[in-house]
Enzyme design. Sequence first.
Site, short mmCIF file in Angstrom:
data_model
loop_
_atom_site.label_atom_id
_atom_site.label_comp_id
_atom_site.label_asym_id
_atom_site.label_seq_id
_atom_site.Cartn_x
_atom_site.Cartn_y
_atom_site.Cartn_z
N LYS A 1 58.46 -9.30 60.25
CA LYS A 1 58.15 -9.95 58.99
C LYS A 1 57.76 -8.89 57.96
CE LYS A 1 56.32 -14.06 59.19
NZ LYS A 1 57.53 -14.90 59.03
N ASP B 1 64.48 -15.53 53.58
CA ASP B 1 63.18 -16.10 53.23
C ASP B 1 63.13 -16.52 51.77
OD1 ASP B 1 60.47 -16.81 53.71
OD2 ASP B 1 59.83 -14.95 52.75
N ARG C 1 41.74 -43.86 73.27
CA ARG C 1 41.84 -42.96 72.14
C ARG C 1 42.55 -41.65 72.49
NH1 ARG C 1 43.77 -42.93 68.11
NH2 ARG C 1 42.75 -44.94 67.84
N LYS D 1 53.86 -22.16 63.95
CA LYS D 1 52.77 -22.79 63.19
C LYS D 1 52.35 -24.08 63.90
CE LYS D 1 54.37 -20.77 58.85
NZ LYS D 1 54.97 -21.01 57.52
N GLU E 1 63.01 -10.41 58.72
CA GLU E 1 62.83 -11.25 57.53
C GLU E 1 63.30 -10.48 56.30
OE1 GLU E 1 58.91 -12.04 55.20
OE2 GLU E 1 59.04 -13.58 56.78
#
Length: 278
Positions: free
Chosen positions: A166, A217, A99, A134, A196
């Site tokens: 950002k 963006d 597994r 992410k 951004e």
Amino acid sequence: MTLNKFYVEQIIKTALMEDINYCDVTTDYLIPEDAMGNGRLMSKADGIVCGVEVAAKVFAMLDDSVQIEFLKKDGDEVKYGDDIMKLSGRTAVLLKGERTALNLIQHMSGIATASHKYAQIVSGTNASIADTRKTLPGLRPLQKYAVMCGGAKNHRYNLSDAAMLKDNHIDAAGGITPAITKLRSKVGHMTKIEVETRNLDELQEALAAGADIIMLDNMSPEIMKQAVEITAGRAVLEASGGITDETLRAVAESGVDIISIGALTHSVKAFDISMYIK
């Protein structure tokens, strides 16, 4: 790109401790310790395989006498029914490692397959596909390695690699220009600054302030094309946000340099691989 073996071993140790804990009730009580068996990992889908040596390392760490024959390597294209590797050793070891090995190779192959798919969609344009931060905690090196195996590229690995302004950074610093000015006075000559932007006015300001990379963006392909014309090579342009399979090619054809896709790592579908033991 080569994975750090110490990192890989630590990931596997953590996974095995989580899965086996102090014993495998089924295997330890059912299978004689000296029973021998053969196993194989087989692809149940078409795509790009990745994590072959990582999966093999699971069995090797449980028992270094396990014999492993690699039939595919990371980055290889596989079809349904293709054998990826063959294993020979103690049956209990093959069962205990099954597994954990599958979890790792299925996840990495899923990322590699998605990365390859997106890279093929933009093939022939100026654009490259890139991942993001992410990622799943603790698995970032495996995930970014898988992106590379699929034919896409890595964005920054962590917050130390580059300065990226950002919207929240910009708001906290009082705007694009003061943010870039302050950063430029502090960062070293090897550190690039990305900003951004949400519209063409912010793009113009970022260019005037000397940004190295500008993120477009959630802009439409039509607006991105205007951004490419305005920029005229003065900065690298990265498209991000709201990009789908249907719009990806149009985004690439706008002339941007990079298209970053968080879904490569944060929500990718596992690649179907099974293990069979005799």
